[in-house]
Design a protein around this motif. Structure first.
Motif, mmCIF file in Angstrom:
data_model
loop_
_atom_site.group_PDB
_atom_site.id
_atom_site.type_symbol
_atom_site.label_atom_id
_atom_site.label_comp_id
_atom_site.label_asym_id
_atom_site.label_seq_id
_atom_site.Cartn_x
_atom_site.Cartn_y
_atom_site.Cartn_z
ATOM 1 N N THR A 1 0.808 -1.225 0.000
ATOM 2 C CA THR A 1 0.000 0.000 0.000
ATOM 3 C C THR A 1 0.838 1.270 0.000
ATOM 4 O OG1 THR A 1 -0.084 0.122 2.429
ATOM 5 C CG2 THR A 1 -1.778 -1.208 1.325
ATOM 6 N N GLY A 2 2.119 1.166 0.354
ATOM 7 C CA GLY A 2 2.970 2.339 0.462
ATOM 8 C C GLY A 2 2.846 3.072 1.789
ATOM 9 N N ARG A 3 2.048 2.563 2.711
ATOM 10 C CA ARG A 3 1.812 3.245 3.981
ATOM 11 C C ARG A 3 2.918 2.912 4.980
ATOM 12 N NH1 ARG A 3 -3.334 2.033 7.973
ATOM 13 N NH2 ARG A 3 -2.658 3.353 9.710
ATOM 14 N N ASP A 4 3.400 3.945 5.688
ATOM 15 C CA ASP A 4 4.431 3.780 6.704
ATOM 16 C C ASP A 4 3.832 3.735 8.100
ATOM 17 O OD1 ASP A 4 6.299 3.893 4.709
ATOM 18 O OD2 ASP A 4 7.056 5.882 5.204
ATOM 19 N N ARG A 5 4.450 2.927 8.953
ATOM 20 C CA ARG A 5 4.082 2.852 10.361
ATOM 21 C C ARG A 5 5.352 2.762 11.192
ATOM 22 N NH1 ARG A 5 0.516 -0.260 7.439
ATOM 23 N NH2 ARG A 5 -1.716 -0.164 7.929
ATOM 24 N N THR A 6 5.341 3.358 12.347
ATOM 25 C CA THR A 6 6.476 3.271 13.258
ATOM 26 C C THR A 6 6.202 2.184 14.286
ATOM 27 O OG1 THR A 6 7.027 5.610 12.990
ATOM 28 C CG2 THR A 6 7.905 4.494 14.935
ATOM 29 N N VAL A 7 7.129 1.235 14.377
ATOM 30 C CA VAL A 7 7.009 0.118 15.311
ATOM 31 C C VAL A 7 8.095 0.278 16.370
ATOM 32 C CG1 VAL A 7 7.108 -2.383 15.571
ATOM 33 C CG2 VAL A 7 6.056 -1.385 13.528
ATOM 34 N N ARG A 8 7.701 0.322 17.616
ATOM 35 C CA ARG A 8 8.657 0.511 18.713
ATOM 36 C C ARG A 8 9.188 -0.840 19.182
ATOM 37 N NH1 ARG A 8 6.149 2.137 23.129
ATOM 38 N NH2 ARG A 8 4.110 1.451 22.335
ATOM 39 N N ALA A 9 10.479 -0.875 19.498
ATOM 40 C CA ALA A 9 11.095 -2.123 19.967
ATOM 41 C C ALA A 9 12.308 -1.807 20.837
ATOM 42 C CB ALA A 9 11.517 -2.991 18.792
ATOM 43 N N LYS A 10 12.487 -2.613 21.878
ATOM 44 C CA LYS A 10 13.659 -2.449 22.739
ATOM 45 C C LYS A 10 14.937 -2.824 21.992
ATOM 46 C CE LYS A 10 10.948 -3.489 26.879
ATOM 47 N NZ LYS A 10 10.641 -4.516 27.920
ATOM 48 N N SER A 11 14.837 -3.830 21.125
ATOM 49 C CA SER A 11 15.978 -4.258 20.315
ATOM 50 C C SER A 11 15.505 -4.560 18.898
ATOM 51 C CB SER A 11 16.641 -5.514 20.889
ATOM 52 O OG SER A 11 17.234 -5.264 22.146
ATOM 53 N N VAL A 12 16.307 -4.132 17.925
ATOM 54 C CA VAL A 12 16.068 -4.482 16.526
ATOM 55 C C VAL A 12 17.231 -5.354 16.079
ATOM 56 C CG1 VAL A 12 15.800 -3.642 14.166
ATOM 57 C CG2 VAL A 12 14.832 -2.340 16.078
ATOM 58 N N ILE A 13 16.918 -6.496 15.472
ATOM 59 C CA ILE A 13 17.947 -7.390 14.942
ATOM 60 C C ILE A 13 17.746 -7.499 13.446
ATOM 61 C CG2 ILE A 13 18.993 -9.678 15.026
ATOM 62 C CD1 ILE A 13 17.814 -10.066 17.796
ATOM 63 N N THR A 14 18.776 -7.135 12.677
ATOM 64 C CA THR A 14 18.682 -7.227 11.224
ATOM 65 C C THR A 14 19.408 -8.473 10.733
ATOM 66 O OG1 THR A 14 20.694 -5.952 10.730
ATOM 67 C CG2 THR A 14 18.654 -4.714 11.090
ATOM 68 N N ALA A 15 18.745 -9.185 9.837
ATOM 69 C CA ALA A 15 19.317 -10.386 9.219
ATOM 70 C C ALA A 15 18.969 -10.311 7.741
ATOM 71 C CB ALA A 15 18.746 -11.643 9.863
ATOM 72 N N THR A 16 19.632 -9.421 7.026
ATOM 73 C CA THR A 16 19.239 -9.103 5.655
ATOM 74 C C THR A 16 20.255 -9.563 4.611
ATOM 75 O OG1 THR A 16 20.097 -6.851 5.984
ATOM 76 C CG2 THR A 16 17.749 -7.186 6.306
ATOM 77 N N GLY A 17 21.173 -10.450 4.999
ATOM 78 C CA GLY A 17 22.046 -11.086 4.022
ATOM 79 C C GLY A 17 22.836 -10.115 3.184
ATOM 80 N N VAL A 18 22.693 -10.229 1.859
ATOM 81 C CA VAL A 18 23.479 -9.379 0.960
ATOM 82 C C VAL A 18 23.040 -7.921 1.025
ATOM 83 C CG1 VAL A 18 24.114 -11.225 -0.628
ATOM 84 C CG2 VAL A 18 21.958 -9.998 -0.972
ATOM 85 N N TRP A 19 21.916 -7.631 1.674
ATOM 86 C CA TRP A 19 21.466 -6.254 1.872
ATOM 87 C C TRP A 19 21.953 -5.674 3.211
ATOM 88 C CZ3 TRP A 19 18.399 -9.971 -0.438
ATOM 89 C CH2 TRP A 19 17.913 -9.688 -1.714
ATOM 90 N N THR A 20 22.852 -6.373 3.905
ATOM 91 C CA THR A 20 23.271 -5.966 5.249
ATOM 92 C C THR A 20 23.767 -4.532 5.283
ATOM 93 O OG1 THR A 20 23.801 -8.223 5.952
ATOM 94 C CG2 THR A 20 24.932 -6.435 7.095
ATOM 95 N N GLU A 21 24.672 -4.170 4.402
ATOM 96 C CA GLU A 21 25.228 -2.816 4.441
ATOM 97 C C GLU A 21 24.164 -1.764 4.110
ATOM 98 O OE1 GLU A 21 29.174 -2.139 2.829
ATOM 99 O OE2 GLU A 21 29.480 -4.304 2.705
ATOM 100 N N LYS A 22 23.259 -2.078 3.180
ATOM 101 C CA LYS A 22 22.177 -1.136 2.870
ATOM 102 C C LYS A 22 21.286 -0.934 4.085
ATOM 103 C CE LYS A 22 21.942 -2.306 -2.077
ATOM 104 N NZ LYS A 22 22.318 -0.979 -2.604
ATOM 105 N N THR A 23 21.027 -2.004 4.827
ATOM 106 C CA THR A 23 20.203 -1.899 6.030
ATOM 107 C C THR A 23 20.898 -1.063 7.088
ATOM 108 O OG1 THR A 23 19.320 -4.108 5.560
ATOM 109 C CG2 THR A 23 18.912 -3.208 7.751
#
Length: 578
Positions: free
Chosen positions: A223-245
């Motif tokens: 839909t293109g709609r943005d939402r803000t999600v609150r979190a105490k910890s964010v863990i990224t596991a984006t593989g070849v997109w790691t540096e972009k993340t």
């Protein structure tokens, strides 16, 4: 109650609840095998957890692997016994208790080409491999190695070329439908209370006044709609997109990753006479010839990749390379006409230069997890076999000192469908009788869904016409397509071809013989009107045509450019609606 992943009908409500609800303990960004494993690890510790993925589940590397669960014989050559032992322990867990419905033993022949010195050398290595697998294992799920002369080789693999070897050592490893494993991990996490949303992309990582990452802005790509999600910890596991993340957070440092492309070709099972797989050393990579029920998977390559990350393709040069090296040992040489499908994937290779102090970084030969910023943990590297260990490391680092009070329990948490799977295999004939299914059909479904086959039978009980196989792809039932929409979160036609089934590469012509039938079932299940249905079919046909065009081009940039001309399915459907 069966866990159902969000569908077109309730995505908005699920995302609204994520944004408006209590702060999460852990938000996982990336829905491949590592991210899915992290979500399961976190929620099974009692943490409030959500996972988002910018594509479909397993949309990147995790659906394009060699589909093996193995210890890695090559690491024995590097004397990394600890790493091999760890991977083999994970293999045994998956085979024995965590996912016996998904992970299966598969025999391989390791060719012997020299009569004198090579056999004792290879036997010692594979013997150590077997020993490491059995040390500490509750049940010995794999047989030990066997030595074969040429008579034994010919019995196990009649189509071996004379003179290509003087014998072989037969050993066992594991194989898995990688995309099905990821789906099952996500659904298991959802069953335990995690929220899981695909085609939802993290576009920024807000920080509080102290500079700590406090969550993520998630864009619903549908839909293109943005939402803000609150979190105490964010863990990224984006593989070849790691540096972009990491760049989205404005991080100064973090993990450095390069992409390496590997491709596989698919050949009909009847084209090669053999019961065992083969493992071959080439000058660039290890080449596996892997037996599956209806086909052989042959690969892989290992080449640097610098094109569009979301659309790697097998080029003409890639395909010829795999065929050429497979033909070294095949008595009846393969040609391009024998190839019914191909796929290409990108492996994230960790590079030197990871920044982070020793307290916030854990590095192994295969994977690294680090705190990029306070509240933001990144993990990259590794392989499918050790996803559970990687997940445990990532959650431990995110929890810090709290980890000792909330240890991981995933080593004792069977995946969805594992419980009751073995008894059901003894009842396959009677289970299928009311629906007109053969024992072979039921076993195939049990090996995809395990005891969750009850979800399929429930659909058929409600709508008996769904018991029939697809006319254009009889290896799958009509009910499985509906199930992919109602239970497994498929949002687009390509999701059904790529992940819920594997028709895009395991059937000739990308499974297009079944595209109209599958589109009709999906349209009904997902509420598409005729225009949306036709746009989905057109998008999939265009993608298949672009992949075929790329496969006829030897030059990597040129092939990638042809594939990239076709828009992503979300964009294609949006354009059609204008």
């Amino acid at each position: 109650m069966s866990p159902r992943l969000p569908s077109a009908g309730n995505r908005d409500a699920v995302l609204d609840e994520l944004a408006d609800g209590p702060e999460l303990d852990v938000l996982v960004v990336g829905g491949g095998v590592t991210g899915a494993g992290i979500a399961l690890d976190a929620v099974s510790r009692g943490l409030r957890t959500a996972i988002v993925e910018a594509q479909d589940w397993a949309g990147g590397t995790s659906q394009w692997s060699s589909k093996l669960v193995h210890g890695g014989l090559r690491y024995l050559q590097q004397l990394d016994f600890k790493l091999v032992a760890e991977a083999l322990r994970e293999r045994e867990l998956l085979l024995d208790s965590l996912a016996p419905h998904l992970v299966k033993p598969v025999p391989f022949l390791y060719p012997i080409t020299h009569r004198a010195w090579e056999r004792p050398y290879v036997a010692a290595g594979i013997g150590l491999y077997d020993t490491l697998a059995h040390v500490g294992a509750k049940n010995a799920t794999m047989p030990i190695q066997r030595h074969l002369g040429m008579k034994g080789v010919k019995e196990a693999f009649p189509d071996v070329k004379d003179g290509s070897m003087v014998g072989a050592i037969k050993y066992w490893d594991g194989k898995v439908d990688d995309a099905r494993l990821v789906l099952t991990l996500v659904r298991t996490a959802a069953r335990l209370g995690a929220t899981a949303v695909s085609r939802a992309k993290a576009v920024s990582f807000p920080q509080d006044d102290s500079g700590r990452v406090s969550g993520a802005v998630i864009r619903d790509l549908e839909t293109g709609r943005d939402r803000t999600v609150r979190a105490k910890s964010v863990i990224t596991a984006t593989g070849v997109w790691t540096e972009k993340t990491q760049d989205l957070a404005g991080a100064d440092g973090g993990l450095k990753v390069l992409a390496s492309k590997g491709i596989h070709i698919i050949v009909p099972r009847e084209r090669i006479s053999g019961e065992s797989g083969l493992i071959l050393q080439t000058e660039k990579s290890v080449l596996f010839v892997i037996p599956w029920e209806r086909y052989w998977i042959i690969g892989t390559t290992d080449t640097p990749y610098h094109q569009e990350l979301s659309t790697p393709v097998a080029t003409s040069a890639d395909i010829d390379y795999v065929i050429e090296h497979a033909n070294v040992v095949l008595d009846k040489p393969l040609t391009r006409d024998d190839v019914i499908g191909t796929y290409a994937g990108l492996r994230p290779l960790l590079q030197p230069g990871t920044k982070g102090d020793e307290q916030s970084t854990k590095i192994s030969r295969e994977h690294t997890v680090t705190e990029v910023l306070p509240g933001l943990v990144a993990i990259a590297g590794g392989k499918l076999t050790t996803y559970r260990v990687m997940a445990e490391d990532a959650v431990d680092l995110a929890l810090g000192s709290r980890a000792k009070d909330l240890p991981s329990v995933t080593a004792k948490t069977p995946l969805l469908g594992a419980d009751g799977y073995l008894p059901l295999t003894r009842q396959a004939g009677s289970l299928g009788a009311p629906y007109g299914w053969t024992e072979q059909q039921v076993m195939r479904m049990l090996d995809r869904y395990g005891s969750a086959i009850s979800e399929i039978t429930e659909l058929v009980d409600e709508r008996p016409e769904l018991a029939a196989p697809l006319q254009g792809a009889p290896a799958y039932l009509r009910a499985e397509i509906v199930h992919g929409c109602t239970h497994e979160g498929a949002l687009h036609l390509e999701d059904l071809f790529d992940v819920r089934t594997r028709l895009t590469w395991e059937a000739p012509n990308h499974g297009l013989d079944a595209v109209e039938e599958i589109a009709d079932l999906a349209a009904e299940a997902l509420g598409w009107d005729q225009a949306r249905r036709d746009a989905e079919v057109r998008s999939y046909r265009d993608r298949c045509a672009a992949q075929d065009a790329a496969a006829a081009i030897a030059d990597e940039p040129a092939a990638a450019a042809v594939r990239s001309e076709v828009p992503d399915v979300v964009e294609a459907v949006a354009l059609a609606a204008r």
